[in-house]
Scaffold this motif. Sequence first.
Motif, PDB file in Angstrom:
ATOM      1  N   ARG A  70       0.937  -1.059  -0.091  1.00 39.79           N
ATOM      2  CA  ARG A  70      -0.082   0.113   0.010  1.00 39.79           C
ATOM      3  C   ARG A  70       0.797   1.216  -0.177  1.00 39.79           C
ATOM      4  O   ARG A  70       2.034   1.103   0.455  1.00 39.79           O
ATOM      5  CB  ARG A  70      -0.942   0.070   1.105  1.00 39.79           C
ATOM      6  N   THR A  71       0.460   2.247  -0.215  1.00 43.42           N
ATOM      7  CA  THR A  71       1.032   3.661  -0.220  1.00 43.42           C
ATOM      8  C   THR A  71       0.978   4.150   1.103  1.00 43.42           C
ATOM      9  O   THR A  71       0.075   4.552   1.727  1.00 43.42           O
ATOM     10  CB  THR A  71       0.650   4.672  -1.377  1.00 43.42           C
ATOM     11  N   TYR A  72       2.103   4.694   1.538  1.00 47.13           N
ATOM     12  CA  TYR A  72       2.470   5.483   2.717  1.00 47.13           C
ATOM     13  C   TYR A  72       2.757   6.952   2.753  1.00 47.13           C
ATOM     14  O   TYR A  72       3.585   6.945   1.547  1.00 47.13           O
ATOM     15  CB  TYR A  72       3.064   4.617   3.697  1.00 47.13           C
ATOM     16  N   THR A  73       2.576   7.724   3.375  1.00 51.83           N
ATOM     17  CA  THR A  73       3.177   9.040   3.434  1.00 51.83           C
ATOM     18  C   THR A  73       4.598   9.095   4.521  1.00 51.83           C
ATOM     19  O   THR A  73       5.349   9.805   3.962  1.00 51.83           O
ATOM     20  CB  THR A  73       2.318  10.001   3.982  1.00 51.83           C
ATOM     21  N   ALA A  74       4.652   8.345   5.445  1.00 55.76           N
ATOM     22  CA  ALA A  74       5.709   8.291   6.211  1.00 55.76           C
ATOM     23  C   ALA A  74       6.787   7.064   5.951  1.00 55.76           C
ATOM     24  O   ALA A  74       5.999   5.792   5.886  1.00 55.76           O
ATOM     25  CB  ALA A  74       5.336   8.453   7.591  1.00 55.76           C
TER      26      ALA A  74
END
Length: 199
Positions: free
Chosen positions: A87-91
């Motif tokens: 999945r895509t994370y920001t941190a």
Amino acid sequence: KIPPAFDGYTIVQISDFHIGTYHQAPQTVEQIVEKINSLHSDAIFFTGDLVNSSPDEVSMFMPLLAKMKAKDGVYSILGNHDYCEYRTYTAPDSPARSLAKLIQKEEDMGWTVLRNEHRLLHRGGDSIAVIGVENDGEPPFPSRADLHKATEGLYGDVYKILLSHDPSHWRRNVLPETDIPLTLSGHTHAMQLRIGNFS
């Protein structure tokens, strides 16, 4: 080579729940848990991929999964999906935090999560080592298993059962490097059966 005191010992192996798949059909999970418990096994081994990509998938099922019971408990390992990297994370530390959250949820359900470690099961004066390693796959799947660490301190003649999510680990490392007679895996979603010519 199974110790005599373990004659008749029963194990239920379950794998690759990908539990988020059942959010619209929780009754299926309930039926699976009921079937497992009806077997009255001595141990339950879960061989990875509890979730698809997020620890939150398991939240609604925790009361159900916590009902899985066996005399010697439920032992679990991590599959490639359990690292929560799909999945895509920001941190940058988000996958690690998601993994820690998933492990905590499994422990809250009463499961023993084995991460390159082992536990001994006892019957009379005999014992069996349940060895659990982290996922060890070929690219693009993560390779984090440490067999040496997982078996550290085990004396040579103890009977060993290895839980390793990816069955390719067996031919790559388990067979040439260890004396482990039984490996239980998941990952392929169709047992480890292949029909046809292969080398």
